[in-house]
Scaffold this active site. Sequence first.
Site, mmCIF file in Angstrom:
data_model
loop_
_atom_site.group_PDB
_atom_site.id
_atom_site.type_symbol
_atom_site.label_atom_id
_atom_site.label_comp_id
_atom_site.label_asym_id
_atom_site.label_seq_id
_atom_site.Cartn_x
_atom_site.Cartn_y
_atom_site.Cartn_z
ATOM 1 N N LYS A 78 59.002 51.314 31.672
ATOM 2 C CA LYS A 78 59.640 50.459 30.663
ATOM 3 C C LYS A 78 59.580 51.133 29.303
ATOM 4 O O LYS A 78 58.535 51.694 28.935
ATOM 5 C CB LYS A 78 58.896 49.120 30.627
ATOM 6 C CG LYS A 78 59.522 48.054 29.738
ATOM 7 C CD LYS A 78 58.718 46.747 29.809
ATOM 8 C CE LYS A 78 59.383 45.606 29.096
ATOM 9 N NZ LYS A 78 58.620 44.351 29.225
ATOM 10 N N SER A 153 61.531 40.445 30.358
ATOM 11 C CA SER A 153 62.118 41.545 29.621
ATOM 12 C C SER A 153 62.143 42.871 30.384
ATOM 13 O O SER A 153 62.913 43.761 30.016
ATOM 14 C CB SER A 153 61.367 41.744 28.309
ATOM 15 O OG SER A 153 60.025 42.127 28.555
ATOM 16 N N SER A 177 57.377 38.655 31.915
ATOM 17 C CA SER A 177 58.333 39.770 31.842
ATOM 18 C C SER A 177 58.254 40.769 32.983
ATOM 19 O O SER A 177 59.141 41.615 33.114
ATOM 20 C CB SER A 177 58.166 40.506 30.512
ATOM 21 O OG SER A 177 58.771 39.756 29.488
#
Lengths: 487, 477
Positions: A78, A153, A177
Site C-alpha cells: 500500500k 482504503s 481498511s
Amino acid sequence: MDLTEATLAEIRDAVRAKRVKAVEVVAHFQRRIETLDNQLNSFITVNPRAMEEATQIDAILASGRDPGPLAGVPIAVKDLLCTKNLATTAASNILRGFVPPYSATVVKRLQAAGAVILGKTNLDEFGMGSSNENSAFGVCRNPWALDHVPGGSSGGTAAAVAARLAPAGIGTDTGGSIRQPASFCGLVGIKPTYGRVSRFGIVSYASSLDQAGPMARTAQDCAILLETIAGHDDWDATASMRPVPSWSTDTIPSPKGMRIGVLQEALSEKIDQDTSTVLNTAISTLRQLGAEITEVSIPKLRHAVSIYYLLATSEASSNLARYDGVRYGYRSRKQTSDLESFYAATRSEGFGTEVKRRIMMGTYALSSGYYDAFYLKASQVRRQLRDEYMAAFAQCDVILSPVTTSPAFKIGARISDPLEMYLNDIFTTSANLAGLPAIAVPGGFAESGLPIGLQFTANHFDEHNLFRVATALEQALPLVKKVPHVI
Amino acid sequence: MSFDHFDAVIGLEIHAQLLTESKIFCRDSTHFGAGDNENICPVCTGMPGSLPVLNRQAVEFSIKTGLALNCDIRRQSVFARKQYFYPDLPKGYQISQYDRPLCENGHVDFLVDGQMRRVSIVRAHMEEDAGKSTHHGDYSLINLNRAGIPLLEIVSGPDLRSAREAAEYARAVRNILRYLGVCDGNLEEGSLRCDVNVSVRPKGQKELGTKVEIKNINSFRFIEKAIEYEIHRQIDCVLNREAIVQETRLYDADKNRTFTMRTKEDAHDYRYFPDPDLLPLTVEEAWIERMRATLPELPLAMATRFVRDFQLPEYDAFLLTQERELADYFERTNRACGNPKAASNWVMTEVLRNLNETGKTILEVPVPAEHLGRMIRMIDTGVISGKIAKTVFGEMWTSGQEPDAIVKDKGLVQITDVASLERVIDQTLAENAANLEAYRSGKDKLFGFFVGQVMKATKGQASPEVVNELLKKKMQR
C-alpha cells in the site's frame, strides 16, 4: 508452475527449491500488471528496481546462501508505507513525487526476508475512505466487477491481489481498511492486535488505531506475512514486546471446541439477504466442524462509528499538520504575503476533499470548549467499548460478524453522501477502537457474483484463534477456486 | 496613590535544555556547534511515518531536577501535543506535557540580600525544543539542529515580589541545574531561557492584576531590568486609568523597555491532546529512589554546611557556592590548609579577582587548589608573611609552580631568627640616632618608621611580629 494461481507459500517453496527463478516470478507479475492494471488502476508506482532485487535473490540462492523465508515473493505494498528511494504518495497530491530516504519497518522486514516489493498500490488519500474513490491518482476498480469499488482504503492492494497481479500484499487498517476491501475482493485480510506490527514509516492517519497487516488469498499466506512483519521495533514506542508465534506452521485447522460468539448487534442491523445467507452458512458449517456457537452482545457497538469518526479525525488533524509545504511535498505556487496564507494555499490545493473534511472535523473536536464534549467523551466511551469486549471474551474465543452490511457497491454510489459511506464501517471500526485483532475471510458470494466476507475478532494477541477459524472455514468452503472475471 | 502603594506579583517560566547525548525523541546528537541541519533525521524533521521514542536519559535528568526542586514525581505522566503552525516546528505540533506533568508541587529556597526566601514550583514538565529560524530580508532560513533537544520547563508560582527577587530565584535555579550537571545554564546561548509573568495590584488587594508575559530575556541582569521596567509601566497604566492588556511582550535590552509581541486576541488555541504515538510515562518508585541517590549536595545545603562547619559568614558561603566548581575549589584549598576563613578569603579575593581580570572560569584556574592551600599553610606556620604570600600567589598564577619551590628559589622565607634581626635593628637604630632620640622623647609615631626601615633592609622578609617585639624592647632603653 502456474504462477498466476500459485499461493505465496507455493512460490516461496518453488523459488527456494530453485524450481523457478525469482526473476521469472517477478517478470510474470510485472507482465500481468502491464497488461491488466489499466483496467484496475491498482498500482500508483511500479518498483523499477524489482527485477534487480529478484536477480540478487537468485544470486544468493545460487551461491548456496539463504535469501530468507520469503525468497523471491513479489509483494504489493500500500502506498502509505514509506519505501526508501521509491516514491510514496499516500495517494495525495501533497506528497506527489515524495521519495522517502528511509523504509517503513514493515518494508524492511519484508525485504530482509527476501521478498521483492513489486510496487505501491492505490488507496484512499491518507487511508481516509472506504471505496478507494478518494485518490489523487484515480479510482481503483474491483476485479470482480469493474464498475464497482474494491473497497478502501487498501483498495489497490485488494484489487491487485484478487486480480493475481501479486500473490499477496500489505494494507493498513484504521477502521476497516484491510478487512473491508479484502471482503469486497474475496480475500483474507487481517488487522493485527494494536502494537503487534510496528507503525514506523507508515504515513500516520490515526496513530492509536493504525495497524498494517497482510492481504492474501489464503489464511496461511497471511500468517506467513504477519510472522515476517510483526514484532517489537525500537523505532515505535507503541510496538509490543510480545514474542511472535509461528502461526503458519502451528495453526490447528479445526474449530473443534472453540467457542464462537455470534455478534447479536450484527443481526439487528440492516444486513442484506446475501450477507445474511453467507453468515448463516458459516455458522452451520462451524457448528458441524465442532465449534460451540454462542451469542454475544456489545451494546456500545452502536456508538463505534461516532467514536471512531471523532477520535480518528482528531488524531488525523494533528498527524497531517506536518504537510505544510516547508520541508518536502507539495508547495503552492500562489504568491502569498504572510505565513498563514502560505499554509492555507498549500494545504487547500494539496489535500483532497475528504481529507480536508476530516481535518476540519478533527480540529473542531479538539478545539477549546469542545474537547470535553467530543474528544474526551469519545475516549471514555472507547474504554467502555473495550471493557465490553473484554467481558465478551470471557465467554467466547472469537466473535463472528459480517464485515459490512452488503457487498461492494458501484463506483459513485455513495461518494456524495459521507454519512452513508461512514456507516459502511459499522462492524469494522470497533476492533481498532478496542485494539483487537480481526480477520476478514471469504464467506461466499452474492447473487450478483460479488464476494462476501466474514469477520472474526479475537482477544488481544490471540491472532492464533483467528488463523485457526479462518483456516478451518477456508477448507470447508473452497471459495478460492472461483476467480474474478478480469482474469 | 503612588508607586509605593502597589505590590508586584511575579512568576517565572524557565526552559532548561537538558545535556543529554541525544535528542528527546530520536537518536540525533545534541552537540552544539554542528553545521546547519547536520543533527537531523526523519523523526525530528517530521517526515511522514516517523515516530517519537522517549530518551531515558532525558527522563532521568528531569526526575533529578524535580527532586532537587523538592517536587512530587508523578508515577504516570502524559505527553501531549501542543499544536500550532510555524516553519521551525516540523510536525505542526510540539510534544510537551500538559495536564499530567512529570514534576509538581515543589519549592526552591534561596537567599536575597541575606534573607531566606521560598518560591513554590507549580510544575516542571518535559518537552522538545523547536528549530531555529533566522530572518534575512525577504527570506528566512531554518536550522533544525535544535528541534528535538530535550527541555524541562520549570514553572514557579506567582510568589516573587520584586525584580531583584526574581533574578535571584532564576540564579538559584540555574545553580541547581548546573550542580546536577543536567543543564549548562547559559542564558546568552539560550540553553536556559526565561519567560516572566508580571502583574501589579494595590497593596492589600487579594485578586491578581492582569498578567503580562515578557519573553526573550537573555541575562540575569536583564531579567531584573525588564521586570523593573514592566512594573513601572503597569503602575503608570493604573495611575493613568489605562487598562493593562493581557499580552506577551518582548524586552529590548538596548532601549531598556518592553514592547508588545502579541495580544491575547491572537492567542493560539493549542488544541492539546495526549500524543497517541507515546505511551504514558510510568516511573516506578525504585527508579525515583535510584535517582535520589545520585543527587549531589546542592548549593543551599553546601552554603549552610560552610556556615555551620567552617564558621564562614553567610555572605561568603553563599558566594562560594554559586558555582559547584568554585565551591569544590574552596573545599580542596581548605582541606590542604585547614584554615577555612583564610581559604575563603583567598578564593573570594585573589582567585576571583585574577579570574575576572584574565577572563577565565574557575575550571581554567592556573593555580591548583592544593597549591593555594599549601601556601596558606606557609603563612600560618610563619614560613612566609602575608605580604610575601601575595608575591608568591602572583608567581603561582603566572608560572604554575608550587609555592614551596617559588619561596625557595626566590629566597622568600621569612626571617624569624632573633640574633640576625637584632643585628639589623641595631644597625638601623645607629643610623637613625636623631629619630630614635625624638621617639624616646615622645614622638610615638616614629615607631612605624623604624619598622619600615627594618623591613626594607630585609627586603620584606623579616617577620613583622618578631621585628615589632625586638624594636619595642630596644627603643625603650
